[in-house]
Enzyme design. Structure first.
Site, short mmCIF file in Angstrom:
data_model
loop_
_atom_site.label_atom_id
_atom_site.label_comp_id
_atom_site.label_asym_id
_atom_site.label_seq_id
_atom_site.Cartn_x
_atom_site.Cartn_y
_atom_site.Cartn_z
CG MET A 217 -9.46 -4.44 -11.25
SD MET A 217 -9.25 -5.91 -12.27
CE MET A 217 -9.55 -7.20 -11.06
CE1 TYR B 120 -19.46 -6.49 -10.74
CE2 TYR B 120 -17.69 -4.94 -10.25
CZ TYR B 120 -18.26 -5.89 -11.09
OH TYR B 120 -17.63 -6.25 -12.25
CE LYS C 288 9.31 3.39 7.37
NZ LYS C 288 9.08 2.68 8.64
NE ARG D 150 8.19 -1.44 15.32
CZ ARG D 150 7.99 -0.58 14.33
NH1 ARG D 150 6.93 -0.69 13.56
NH2 ARG D 150 8.85 0.40 14.09
#
Length: 363
Positions: free
Chosen positions: A302, A254, A35, A130
């Site tokens: 990033m 940063y 999955k 669940r």
């Protein structure tokens, strides 16, 4: 030249981890859980390493179609079953086995027009709360399914909430065994943690290893991957694209969240949160430079991170940076679980978060 970042999927490691799961499974058959696009590895890339499994377990019809397109003719199981009545047509066409966990899915089967009865796995909610029928309702669901001409064989399945921790699985095993005591059908109860930690009490016809196949310890940090003899199946590596020499007190990145404690060199690696590297990793997160363990410093950007080169004085422009996995320089391993812990998450998330922009190869 392309940006110097690369993910590598290690076929031999996948094969090794599958064999490791088999050793714990003893005579049980093994589902390879693929999955989430094989936990971020890519179904097509992971297939060769996992094709020795007895079946593939996955989440949705698109993943099932991809497994069939690869030539797999064995069992394929939809772990959450169908989401719409029309999905049953594709289950028939692709010969898919599917989980049934609610009355609505039984209703779909009862209304389905087919000449080919379907293999289903009836799920019990044995305590995780669940999906699945509670033990009190399980037998009635089985009886209803068993009366349908649309249903062939019914297998019995549940899932553990605490196989990786101190609560353990005893209560859920007892609930499952009591509710299914005289019901026919194959059984499947063990996930990775149960398979490795509780093999003796989870003996069944099928086991469902997931994260263990991909080289991550299901109960980290109590045990690491090496403890379970698991090998890393994904390496994320980059290179240094810049070097800075800092004076004591100089600030980095940063928010100026890191200040050099003494004169030092730092390297800038071409990887960031847009590549799937965890933004919340903080100073001290381990990395390898030329196969030598060091640390990330400052904030994750990033497209870049900065790393301490103090332990690697010979590192320079173009030096290898291993974010997790195995260094190509000396074979040193940086477990993905250690990186995940430093970012306040788990190895599962890092694998699945690998960005599409990162080129990925098979080794």
């Amino acid at each position: 030249m392309p940006r110097p970042i690369l993910a590598t999927v290690h076929t031999d490691a996948l094969r090794h981890n599958l064999d490791r799961a088999r050793r714990s499974a003893l005579d049980a058959r093994v589902w390879a859980v693929v999955k989430a696009n094989a936990y971020g590895h890519g179904i097509e890339r992971a297939y060769e390493g996992l094709r020795g499994a007895d079946g593939f377990a996955l989440l949705d019809l698109a993943e099932a179609e991809r497994v069939r397109a690869l030539g797999w003719r064995g069992p394929v199981l939809l772990l959450e079953g169908v989401f719409d009545a029309r999905d049953l047509e594709l289950c028939s066409r692709l010969d898919l086995w599917h989980t049934v966990h609610c009355d609505e899915q039984i209703d779909m089967l009862a209304a389905h027009k087919t000449q080919q009865p379907q293999r289903v796995f009836l799920k019990m909610n044995s305590g995780m709360n669940r999906l699945g029928f509670t033990p009190e309702r399980y037998r009635a669901a089985w009886t209803r399914l068993n009366a349908l001409p649309q249903v062939d064989e019914i297998s019995l399945v549940t899932h553990f909430s605490d196989a990786d921790g101190s609560r353990g699985i005893a209560a859920q095993v007892a609930a499952f065994q009591q509710a299914t005591e005289d019901l026919p059908g194959e059984r499947s109860i063990a996930n990775s943690a149960a398979l490795l930690r509780h093999a003796d009490s989870t003996r069944a016809d099928w086991v469902r290893p997931g994260i263990a196949l991909y080289g991550s310890a299901p109960d980290f940090p109590e045990h690491d991957a090496a403890h379970w003899q698991l090998q890393p199946t994904m390496t994320l590596a980059s290179k240094l694209i810049g070097i800075q020499t800092l004076a004591a007190g100089a600030l980095v990145g940063y928010g100026s969240s890191f200040a050099a404690e003494a004169p030092m060199r730092i390297g800038v690696a071409a990887v960031g949160y847009a590549d799937g590297y965890p933004r919340h990793a903080h100073t001290g997160t381990p990395v390898l430079v030329n196969g030598v363990r060091t640390r990330m410093v400052g904030r994750v950007s990033m497209d870049m991170i900065t790393v301490d080169l103090t332990p690697v004085p010979d590192a320079g422009f173009g030096s290898e940076v291993t974010l997790w996995g195995r260094s190509a320089v000396n074979g040193a391993v940086l477990p993905i679980d250690e990186v995940a812990r430093a970012a306040g998450t788990v190895g599962y998330e890092l694998m699945c978060a690998l960005a599409l922009r990162v080129p990925t190869v098979i080794a």
